[in-house]
Design a protein around this motif. Sequence first.
Motif, short mmCIF file in Angstrom:
data_model
loop_
_atom_site.label_atom_id
_atom_site.label_comp_id
_atom_site.label_asym_id
_atom_site.label_seq_id
_atom_site.Cartn_x
_atom_site.Cartn_y
_atom_site.Cartn_z
N ARG A 326 0.83 -1.21 0.00
CA ARG A 326 0.00 0.00 0.00
C ARG A 326 0.87 1.26 0.00
N LEU A 327 1.98 1.22 0.73
CA LEU A 327 2.91 2.35 0.72
C LEU A 327 3.39 2.62 -0.71
N VAL A 328 3.69 1.54 -1.44
CA VAL A 328 4.17 1.69 -2.81
C VAL A 328 3.05 2.19 -3.72
N ASN A 329 1.78 1.81 -3.42
CA ASN A 329 0.64 2.36 -4.18
C ASN A 329 0.64 3.89 -4.14
N LEU A 330 0.89 4.43 -2.95
CA LEU A 330 0.67 5.86 -2.72
C LEU A 330 1.94 6.71 -2.80
N ALA A 331 3.10 6.08 -2.73
CA ALA A 331 4.34 6.84 -2.55
C ALA A 331 4.63 7.81 -3.69
N THR A 332 4.52 7.35 -4.93
CA THR A 332 4.90 8.21 -6.05
C THR A 332 3.86 9.28 -6.31
N SER A 333 2.57 8.90 -6.31
CA SER A 333 1.51 9.85 -6.65
C SER A 333 1.27 10.89 -5.57
N HIS A 334 1.49 10.53 -4.30
CA HIS A 334 1.15 11.45 -3.21
C HIS A 334 2.34 11.92 -2.38
N LEU A 335 3.48 11.20 -2.44
CA LEU A 335 4.65 11.60 -1.65
C LEU A 335 5.84 11.97 -2.52
N ASP A 336 5.69 11.84 -3.84
CA ASP A 336 6.77 12.15 -4.79
C ASP A 336 8.01 11.30 -4.53
N ILE A 337 7.80 10.03 -4.19
CA ILE A 337 8.91 9.12 -3.93
C ILE A 337 8.77 7.89 -4.83
N PRO A 338 9.69 7.68 -5.76
CA PRO A 338 9.69 6.43 -6.52
C PRO A 338 10.16 5.29 -5.62
N MET A 339 9.60 4.09 -5.80
CA MET A 339 9.92 2.99 -4.88
C MET A 339 9.94 1.65 -5.62
N HIS A 340 10.45 0.64 -4.93
CA HIS A 340 10.28 -0.73 -5.39
C HIS A 340 9.84 -1.60 -4.23
N VAL A 351 9.27 -13.70 -5.84
CA VAL A 351 7.89 -14.17 -5.98
C VAL A 351 7.02 -13.10 -6.61
N ARG A 352 7.19 -11.87 -6.18
CA ARG A 352 6.37 -10.76 -6.67
C ARG A 352 7.21 -9.50 -6.60
N GLY A 353 7.11 -8.66 -7.63
CA GLY A 353 7.91 -7.45 -7.62
C GLY A 353 7.27 -6.30 -8.37
N TYR A 354 7.60 -5.10 -7.93
CA TYR A 354 7.16 -3.87 -8.59
C TYR A 354 8.28 -2.84 -8.44
N GLU A 355 8.50 -2.05 -9.46
CA GLU A 355 9.48 -0.96 -9.35
C GLU A 355 9.17 0.14 -10.35
N ASN A 356 9.41 1.36 -9.91
CA ASN A 356 9.42 2.50 -10.84
C ASN A 356 10.59 3.43 -10.50
N ASP A 357 11.57 2.87 -9.77
CA ASP A 357 12.72 3.68 -9.32
C ASP A 357 14.03 3.27 -9.98
N GLY A 358 13.97 2.37 -10.97
CA GLY A 358 15.17 2.00 -11.70
C GLY A 358 15.98 0.88 -11.10
N VAL A 359 15.53 0.25 -10.01
CA VAL A 359 16.28 -0.85 -9.42
C VAL A 359 16.34 -1.99 -10.43
N PRO A 360 17.50 -2.64 -10.60
CA PRO A 360 17.64 -3.68 -11.63
C PRO A 360 17.13 -5.04 -11.17
N PHE A 361 15.86 -5.34 -11.44
CA PHE A 361 15.31 -6.64 -11.12
C PHE A 361 15.92 -7.71 -12.01
N PRO A 362 16.13 -8.92 -11.49
CA PRO A 362 16.55 -10.03 -12.36
C PRO A 362 15.39 -10.40 -13.29
N GLN A 363 15.69 -10.66 -14.55
CA GLN A 363 14.67 -10.99 -15.54
C GLN A 363 15.13 -12.14 -16.41
N ASP A 364 14.14 -12.90 -16.94
CA ASP A 364 14.50 -13.90 -17.93
C ASP A 364 14.44 -13.26 -19.32
#
Length: 504
Positions: A326-340, A351-364
């Motif tokens: 939920r913090l990640v839901n609200l952080a960028t739109s309301h706190l101006d903080i990009p997060m992962h 298992v589950r991941g989200y990012e809009n801050d440029g952190v390099p997630f492992p990908q296939d």
Amino acid sequence: MPKVSVAALAKFAESLPEPGGVGSADAVDPVTLGRRVRHFRSRRGLTLAQLGDAVGVTPSQLSLVENGRREPRLSLLAAIARALSVPMSELTAAAPPPDRRAALEIELDRAQRTPLFASLGVRALRPSRALPLDVLETLVALHRELTRRNNASHATAEEARRANTEIRLAMRAADNYLPEIEQVAERLMRDTGYTTGAVTHRMVSRLAEQVGFAIIHVDDLPHSTRTVTDLAHGRIYLPPASIPGGHGLRSLALQALAHRVLGHEEPVSYADFLRQRVEINYFAAACLMPRQQAVEYLAAAKRAKDLAVEDFRDAFGVTHEAAAHRLVNLATSHLDIPMHFVRVGDDGALVRGYENDGVPFPQDASGAVEGQPVCRSWVARSVFGLQDRTTENYQLTDTPAGTFWCSSQTGQQLAGQFSITVGVPYVHAKWFRGRDTTARQVSRCPDERCCRLPSQELAQHWSGSAWPSARMHAQILAPLPRGSFPGVDDTELYAFLAKHAERS
């Protein structure tokens, strides 16, 4: 990066009737509405002309209404309800009338409005009264089989990963924020009397009653389900206690309600099924941590430079994972903080991941992140080796994409331990508790020399001298379960509903 539209993720607020009101004709499927008008008119023994005289419209206008080709104004609907001596709620109910032909006509109309039918490139057939019943039955049966085969052909592990990747990218493009669902949840919680603090079970029950459902706890839910909703009798069946994995009863009830509130229909593909899962989880979180109160709490913590998931969790009485997401839901739109955000199993797999801050997630190779091994230097993985895991653990990690500050907390479920981690680029660490941590690691992933390859000394000593018996991940060889709702045993589900319907 594939282009993914997020506009279709949520358009629900405008179509919802006001609480306690009758709603409008626009909120009712016109074909279903028309067939219900025809059913009650026939039951009263009235012709189109007789009903037209009673409500002040021509028979041809009523015929258009009954055939679903015209959406009547609310005033006309009210007049029709009075003339037929039926409540407005009965006339505008979402269920087909108790007439086999009408139900088949509605099903054919809906089938011909799906993207699957549109992809065939053939002309739709209007389900009029002139269509023989046996032809109508055959057409509906063919559409059912077409849908079943389409779902079966799409229900593969590859399709699931592709669909999940598209949804993850769509949520990243939206900063993980769905304002339409926020608006719906905020209004419903306000109408239950919520003001601040943790949402109670009683509030959730009142919200269910407001939408027209009763919550019933049972100990014999089908093994393939978490909840079951009986649309015919207005019931939501829940387990008697929280199930392993962190899903509380409040969240389960709200997720079940979300399908109805958000206007979901049976998923037409696995991608549609996954999209609905994202939306119901988002709705439940937006109800348990309503936007206005959550943003006020988080903004105050940011001003004090003391943002912490554990405080947010305790303030709203939710799980650590729910609070982090939920913090990640609200952080960028309301706190101006990009997060992962990442959830990692104790085997090191994401298992589950989200990012809009440029952190390099492992990908296939396909861009999917689920199941990929997380760098051993990330706190999301190294936290399992720490002795003190009763509170959040903080770390700075230098990566090829820059330095990130992260906070991680572990949890336990039947399948094993897991960690929940949120993080931000170093420049935003100043807003969080634990920003002064001295723990720091270097990650060079995806360079395999970072942590995926053994040291040269160990490799030279043991190569050719080891023969492990590997654990078989059998699920990667199996297709996803078939059915209207993937993974659900229809036989068990319908037997459960029949059993409990008899008790009413």
